[in-house]
Scaffold this active site. Structure first.
Site, PDB file in Angstrom:
ATOM      1  N   PRO A  94      36.709  40.613  33.940  1.00  0.00           N
ATOM      2  CA  PRO A  94      36.719  39.668  35.063  1.00  0.00           C
ATOM      3  C   PRO A  94      37.444  40.149  36.326  1.00  0.00           C
ATOM      4  CG  PRO A  94      38.253  38.957  33.349  1.00  0.00           C
ATOM      5  CD  PRO A  94      37.502  40.129  32.799  1.00  0.00           C
ATOM      6  N   LYS A 122      32.839  40.267  39.264  1.00  0.00           N
ATOM      7  CA  LYS A 122      31.505  40.792  39.577  1.00  0.00           C
ATOM      8  C   LYS A 122      30.359  40.153  38.781  1.00  0.00           C
ATOM      9  CE  LYS A 122      32.645  43.473  42.760  1.00  0.00           C
ATOM     10  NZ  LYS A 122      32.393  42.834  44.033  1.00  0.00           N
TER      11      LYS A 122
HETATM   12  C1  PHB Z   1      38.528  33.210  39.729  1.00  0.00           C
HETATM   13  O1  PHB Z   1      38.179  32.709  38.655  1.00  0.00           O
HETATM   14  O2  PHB Z   1      38.826  32.523  40.709  1.00  0.00           O
HETATM   15  C2  PHB Z   1      38.617  34.692  39.826  1.00  0.00           C
HETATM   16  C3  PHB Z   1      38.389  35.473  38.714  1.00  0.00           C
HETATM   17  C4  PHB Z   1      38.490  36.853  38.813  1.00  0.00           C
HETATM   18  C5  PHB Z   1      38.813  37.425  40.018  1.00  0.00           C
HETATM   19  C6  PHB Z   1      39.038  36.640  41.137  1.00  0.00           C
HETATM   20  C7  PHB Z   1      38.939  35.263  41.041  1.00  0.00           C
HETATM   21  O3  PHB Z   1      38.945  38.765  40.139  1.00  0.00           O
END
Ligand code: PHB
Ligand code: APR
Length: 396
Positions: free
Chosen positions: A295, A299
């Protein structure tokens, strides 16, 4: 039942594909095994790349996003207790990202499909794929458990059914290569009822582990803490979460994170997965059915949207000219971009997380990588270009 393209899965990939096909005058039916309420209520990430934002606007699904989402021009990287801003807007000639939750994108796409008479059959069971190596593939399914077996005949099947769906398994084992990598990290994600703590996302490297401060709305915030992927959420009381967040994100110059009521918490593990090729016969797989990224960098949704842009164009070319050139290149065009996203997500993961097995030397190199990224314009530009999203390379 007959349609031109049978789509399995009403996630971002399946819904956007169906909408693009509709705009190109191509019919599709979506089969989804969850209910509308379930797909519209599942909390996932919320960062949209510039290309995803542009597409949503171009295809008439961007109004609510433009009203309710938040445009961010940069991100903060924090290490050794000090923050460094990456000005993505400046480094990418004016590109930015949009904070707008995935389930809101889903709601907007479901609405636009239903408004234009699109067929989404929710809550189906026992979806099976047949004859993909003939020109007349079929999907069978039941509307309810033990209900009558129904059949959709189509020209193409789009497997947009996520990592656990049946589509990928329909590619014969002899031609399917599955590449997997597991990271020794997990993310404890929390939703908090409080106003934003920062105007931009903060990615923090700390000796005790990674932390990320993200946002959902004026009232709901989304934070993550690196934890052991096998840890139990029961071990994480709200007090322990706040203590750990203070340790990791409070800065040397006296910024302290404010606190609020935690309304949801869970732990997810992190992995990379790629299925090669993403096509076999008349079956094309897209999104999480074909690839998973860790995560860090958010992406997943963006890759799913890029895949179906390529697929929709290939199908449009086929239906308008009978040419299959673009469809034949579908897998290669997508996989090139998927690998670049894997590289980026893996790199972001590795520079930001604490690997407790690493030597002092490896940890020193990791901090130096962060130093280079935040002090060299060339290195920062590379991060920024990838973060706001790479273009689809139509020429191989
Ligand atoms: C989010 O869930 O807001 C989120 C997840 C991973 C990221 C950035 C934001 O790299
Ligand atoms: N029959 C019908 N539908 C199915 C089946 C099945 N057997 N199995 C799964 N599905 C549905 C799921 O219920 C889900 O709604 O397919 C959909 C797949 O959607 P996603 O998992 O959201 O995948 P995708 O559209 O590729 O979007 C990728 O979603 O999982 C996140 O982080 C991921 O952001 C990424 C994005």
């Amino acid at each position: 039942m007959r349609t031109q393209v049978g789509i399995i899965g009403a996630g971002p990939a399946g819904l956007m594909l169906s909408h693009l096909l509709h705009l190109y005058g191509i019919e599709s039916i979506i089969l989804e095994n969850r209910t509308r309420e379930q797909i519209e209520g599942t909390i996932r990430a919320g960062v949209l790349e510039q290309g995803t934002v542009n597409l949503l606007n171009e295809v008439g699904v961007g109004d609510r996003m433009m009203r309710e989402g938040y445009i961010h021009h940069g991100i903060e990287l924090q290490f050794n207790g000090v923050r460094h801003r990456i000005n993505m807007h400046e480094l990418t000639d004016g590109k930015s990202i949009m904070l707008y939750a995935q389930h809101e994108v889903i709601k907007d796409l479901v609405q636009v499909r239903l408004d234009s008479g699109g067929e989404i059959i929710f809550n189906v069971e026992d979806v099976q794929i047949h004859n993909i190596d003939s020109k007349t593939p079929k999907i069978t399914f039941r509307r309810e458990k033990d209900g009558e077996l129904e059949e959709i005949s189509c020209n193409f099947i789009a497997g947009c059914d996520g990592y656990h769906g049946p589509s990928r398994q329909a590619i014969p084992k002899e031609v399917r290569k599955e590449i997997k990598h597991t990271y020794p990290f997990g993310w404890l994600g929390i939703l908090i009822e409080m106003p934003p703590v920062s105007p931009e996302l903060i990615y923090t490297n700390h000796e005790s582990g990674f932390a990320l401060l993200s946002t959902r709305s004026d009232d709901i915030q989304r934070f993550y803490l690196q934890v052991d992927p096998n840890d139990d959420i029961e071990n994480w009381s709200d007090d322990r979460i706040w203590t750990e967040l203070h340790t990791r994100v409070d800065t040397k110059d006296g910024w302290n994170i404010s606190e609020g009521p935690i309304i949801q918490k869970n732990i997810v593990s992190m992995r990379s997965f790629i299925c090669e090729p993403m096509q076999y016969g008349q079956l094309f797989i897209a999104g999480d059915a074909a690839h998973i990224v860790p995560p860090t960098g958010a992406k997943g949704l963006n890759l799913a949207i890029a895949d179906v842009q390529v697929l929709a164009k290939g199908l449009k070319q086929f239906y308008q000219t009978s040419e299959t050139e673009l469809l034949e290149q579908y897998s290669s065009i997508c996989l090139r971009r998927v690998w670049k996203a894997q590289r980026f997500s893996s790199w972001m993961t590795n520079i930001l997380h604490r690997n407790f097995k690493h030597s002092h030397f490896e940890y020193g190199l990791q901090l130096t990588e962060l130093d280079v990224v935040t002090s060299s314009k060339a290195a920062a530009t590379n991060l920024a270009e990838n973060y706001v999203g790479l273009p689809i390379e139509w020429e191989l």
